[in-house]
Write a protein that holds these residues in place. Structure first.
Motif: not given
Length: 285
Positions: A76-85
């Motif tokens: 969720x953190x990756x998604x919130x930071x705009x990562x492609x996970x």
């Protein structure tokens, strides 16, 4: 918690063996074994029974449950930071829901965050076991009693009617339903399926369905087996086919369905939960 060690434990549990987990993680089986040992040393607990497939100890179930939550928050953190996970959401669901209303529910889930659905098919009376073991984050279940660390929402009821083909009725119907149905061949989903026994008990107040049973562990093929005349069976209304006869109009077995999910502040899990609730409100009684 070391995320690499947690990922290794989850890979072993999901894959079933150290060798299979090693293939998924692109490491050697020896490296997998060393990571599991390191995790067991850190926790001071035996986490896995080394069998084929591996089995979780009670301590392992606790660690897997919290490990999945930890990784979900990381995704969720990756998604919130705009990562492609892609956020993986493992869900336990019974076969009849999967064959009728559950896939339309997943179609309601927004495109963002990107979610990977990992569906585990299990009888609605047993999906909570997967929650307790930490194998899934949410489940469609017949139990309204919350699993530790989970919250519950009632979805509705799914009704099953006793159905059979016209040819089956001609061959077996003789007198009152309660006199011939307990001896007639019956189609059963699997050995956890007791719907047919429950229905017969409403007629006889005692014994269940016949021992002459055909086990067909596929929701779609199950209905085809009933339509083909192999036996009678309990069929939800959404799957009734032309040529099937309702053996007892007005009588049915109603199964309550609940949505149990981890108490985790996860945007992905919340999005799935909202979609499931919305579809259930339209599709279930």
């Amino acid at each position: 918690m070391d995320l690499d060690l947690v990922r290794t434990l989850l890979a072993v549990v999901d894959a079933g063996t150290f060798d299979a987990a090693a293939a998924v993680l692109h490491v050697t089986p020896s490296a997998v074994s060393q990571r599991i040992k390191a995790l067991e040393q850190r926790t001071g607990r035996v986490l896995l029974v080394r069998a084929r497939p591996v089995r979780l100890t009670p301590s392992g179930e606790v660690l897997v449950r919290y490990g999945r939550q930890l990784l979900a928050l990381d995704q969720d953190l990756d998604a919130a930071l705009g990562e492609t996970a892609v956020v993986r959401v493992p869900i336990a669901v019974n076969a009849d829901s999967l064959a009728t209303w559950f896939l339309p529910a997943l179609q309601r889930v927004p495109a963002e965050p990107r979610i990977s659905f990992d569906l585990h098919r299990e009888d609605q009376d047993h999906t909570t076991a997967l929650l307790r073991q930490g194998l899934v984050m949410a489940a469609v279940t017949s139990s309204g009693e919350p699993v530790a660390g989970c919250e519950v929402r009632k979805l509705g009821h799914i009704r099953y009617a006793a159905m059979a083909s016209e040819s089956f009725v001609r061959r077996h119907a003789n007198g009152e339903l309660k006199s011939w149905l307990p001896q007639a061949p019956v189609v059963v989903f699997d050995r956890n399926d007791d719907l047919q026994d429950r229905f017969v008990r409403t007629l006889t107040r005692g014994r269940g369905a016949s021992d002459h049973r055909h086990y067909v562990p596929s929701s779609e093929v199950y209905v085809r087996a009933v339509a083909a005349g192999l036996g009678w069976g309990m069929v939800p209304p959404q799957q009734v086919q032309e040529g099937l006869v309702d053996l007892a109009p007005g009588r049915s077995v109603s199964v309550p369905l609940y949505w149990q999910r981890w108490k985790l502040d996860s945007p992905a899990l919340s999005a799935v939960s909202a979609a499931v609730a919305a579809e259930a409100a339209e599709s279930l009684e």
